[in-house]
Each structure stands twice: as structure tokens, then as C-alpha cells.
Design a protein around this motif. Sequence first.
Motif, PDB file in Angstrom:
ATOM      1  N   HIS A  23    -120.470  68.739  42.344  1.00  0.00           N
ATOM      2  CA  HIS A  23    -121.896  69.051  42.270  1.00  0.00           C
ATOM      3  C   HIS A  23    -122.441  68.798  40.860  1.00  0.00           C
ATOM      4  N   VAL A  24    -121.737  69.265  39.847  1.00  0.00           N
ATOM      5  CA  VAL A  24    -122.222  69.135  38.471  1.00  0.00           C
ATOM      6  C   VAL A  24    -122.039  67.717  37.938  1.00  0.00           C
ATOM      7  N   GLY A  28    -125.043  65.964  39.722  1.00  0.00           N
ATOM      8  CA  GLY A  28    -125.960  66.321  38.643  1.00  0.00           C
ATOM      9  C   GLY A  28    -126.020  65.282  37.542  1.00  0.00           C
TER      10      GLY A  28
END
Length: 103
Positions: A23-24, A28
Motif C-alpha cells: 500500500h505505501v 502510494g
Amino acid sequence: AARWHADPGVWTFATGSLADVQHVVGDGFKIAFGKVDNGAGAFEMMHGNYFVLVDGQMQIRGYYSSDQVEEMKHLVRDVVSLATHEGGARGAPGAVVAKAGPS
């Protein structure tokens, strides 16, 4: 950090579940990464060689290749500028300050 002999006063290593890291880092920062099995159920994370400059509003301001001396100089300049001027290194908040990016 100890495994890589990294000074904890200088480096912070991101950690978490594989989903959190995806996710990061992937979603992201838009940096490619992958899990590499090194045996006995352990694994290492392989990732791109970019520093990602993020402002106080969590907006990506630029990508800088750690392999390129000139890009590292630009990173230092842009970090100082972002830290000392409201609105960051160039343009409106959230503007990307570096033209280079992950491929």
C-alpha cells in the motif's frame, strides 16, 4: 537496521505486513518492489533505487535516483527549499519538483 549496519539516528526502515508495504511503497510512492525468498521461510524486499520527497500534506514532490549524483544534489536542494519555504521547492503544494521518476 542492525542487519544492514544502519545508524538508527540516520535511517528509519519501513516495516509491516506485505499488504501494508504494498500500500505505501507500491500504491502510494509508485515504486516497484517485490518479495524475494531467501530460504527457511524468510524473505527480503527488493525495491527501486529512488528517494521520494513527500511534503507535509503527504503529496509526492519528486523522485530522485540514488544512482545519479546530480539527482542527489537536486534532492538536497529541494529538501532544503521545501523545509524553508511555504509551498515547497517549486510551484503550488503538491507539485512534483523532479522530472526523473521510477520506470
